[in-house]
Write a protein that holds these residues in place. Structure first.
Motif, short mmCIF file in Angstrom:
data_model
loop_
_atom_site.label_atom_id
_atom_site.label_comp_id
_atom_site.label_asym_id
_atom_site.label_seq_id
_atom_site.Cartn_x
_atom_site.Cartn_y
_atom_site.Cartn_z
N GLY A 97 20.63 -36.86 56.09
CA GLY A 97 21.25 -37.16 54.80
C GLY A 97 20.64 -36.45 53.60
O GLY A 97 21.00 -36.75 52.45
N ASN A 99 20.20 -33.64 50.80
CA ASN A 99 21.14 -32.74 50.12
C ASN A 99 20.51 -31.39 49.78
O ASN A 99 21.20 -30.50 49.28
N LEU A 163 37.63 -31.94 49.39
CA LEU A 163 36.92 -31.25 50.47
C LEU A 163 36.95 -29.74 50.25
O LEU A 163 35.96 -29.05 50.49
N VAL A 190 34.40 -38.36 47.29
CA VAL A 190 33.42 -37.66 48.12
C VAL A 190 32.90 -38.59 49.20
O VAL A 190 32.78 -38.22 50.38
N SER A 191 32.56 -39.82 48.82
CA SER A 191 32.07 -40.79 49.79
C SER A 191 33.12 -41.07 50.87
O SER A 191 32.79 -41.17 52.06
N TYR A 194 33.21 -38.17 53.31
CA TYR A 194 32.09 -38.24 54.23
C TYR A 194 32.39 -39.20 55.39
O TYR A 194 32.15 -38.90 56.56
N VAL A 199 30.40 -37.21 58.39
CA VAL A 199 29.28 -36.35 58.00
C VAL A 199 28.36 -37.12 57.06
O VAL A 199 28.72 -38.17 56.52
N ARG A 200 27.16 -36.56 56.83
CA ARG A 200 26.17 -37.25 56.02
C ARG A 200 25.93 -36.58 54.67
O ARG A 200 25.34 -37.18 53.79
N ASN A 201 26.33 -35.31 54.51
CA ASN A 201 26.01 -34.62 53.27
C ASN A 201 27.01 -33.50 52.99
O ASN A 201 27.90 -33.21 53.78
N ARG A 202 26.82 -32.84 51.84
CA ARG A 202 27.76 -31.83 51.37
C ARG A 202 27.74 -30.56 52.23
O ARG A 202 28.77 -29.89 52.37
N GLN A 204 27.33 -30.32 55.51
CA GLN A 204 28.15 -30.55 56.69
C GLN A 204 29.63 -30.57 56.32
O GLN A 204 30.48 -30.02 57.05
N ALA A 205 29.96 -31.22 55.20
CA ALA A 205 31.36 -31.26 54.75
C ALA A 205 31.87 -29.86 54.42
O ALA A 205 33.01 -29.50 54.74
#
Length: 218
Positions: A97, A99, A163, A190-191, A194, A199-202, A204-205
């Protein structure tokens, strides 16, 4: 003012990092910790915007501290600051998680940029590890490409816009301006993205956005 929690078990390292951060009038170090448990405790009390965590600390290491800090202060963004930029360390930090991932060998300008980027809701990786991170995540995700595309297809039109902007590296403030939304509304979207993508963070997104072609749709 960006409020930073600095966690490192070496006092001299903390002094050096604090000196660099203090050179920016828009950044202040509000607390310092020598291990992960102390960092989580201070995060719960101080509610910093950014927690800079070393990986190798006694008691609770940086990887454990990510979860502890997020639990104590969910709004605090976490960036790792370490001497070691191995693939395994980077992957574990981002999976956990974080960033941001910064090397202690980074220039002062790179450190300040990283803290500001993470505080603004963005993701930041030291240039020396960026290519390895993207390659590593893609290799690990080959087996789940189809599920990712199915999750993207299930997003609402607004979530797909968010996204796509994440894939372009936009911060929450930039997304808000682009889509004419309140920043709190963007954080909610954004949440949701996820959760829907798993996914856990930006970072990965953003990779999913690029792989699915969304980033190119802008």
């Amino acid at each position: 003012m960006i409020r930073v929690l600095l966690a490192d078990d070496e006092p001299l390292i903390r002094v050096g990092i604090r000196t660099i951060l203090s050179s920016d009038p828009g950044i202040t170090v509000v607390a310092e910790a020598g291990d992960g448990h102390e960092a989580a405790d201070l995060a719960g009390r101080q509610r910093p915007d950014v927690a800079l965590l070393d990986i190798q600390m006694p008691g609770a290491d940086g990887f454990t501290a990510i979860e502890l800090v997020h639990r104590a202060s969910p709004a605090t963004a976490v960036a790792m600051l370490t001497t070691f930029g191995t693939d395994d360390y980077v992957a574990r930090a981002l999976d956990g998680g974080a960033n941001g991932f910064l090397l202690k060998a980074a220039t002062p300008r790179e450190l300040l940029t990283g803290v500001r980027t993470v505080a603004e809701g963005g993701a930041f990786l030291s240039p020396k590890v960026t290519r390895r991170v993207i390659t590593g995540f893609r290799a690990r995700r080959e087996a789940r490409t189809r599920p990712d595309h199915e999750r993207v297809a299930a997003l609402s039109p607004r979530e797909r816009q968010v996204l796509a902007l994440l894939g372009a590296g936009a911060s929450n403030a930039e997304i808000a301006r682009e889509l004419h939304l309140a920043e709190d509304t963007v954080k909610t979207h954004v949440s949701a993205v996820y959760v829907r993508l798993g996914v856990r963070n930006r970072v990965q997104a953003a990779i999913i956005a690029h792989d699915s072609g969304l980033a190119a749709e802008r």
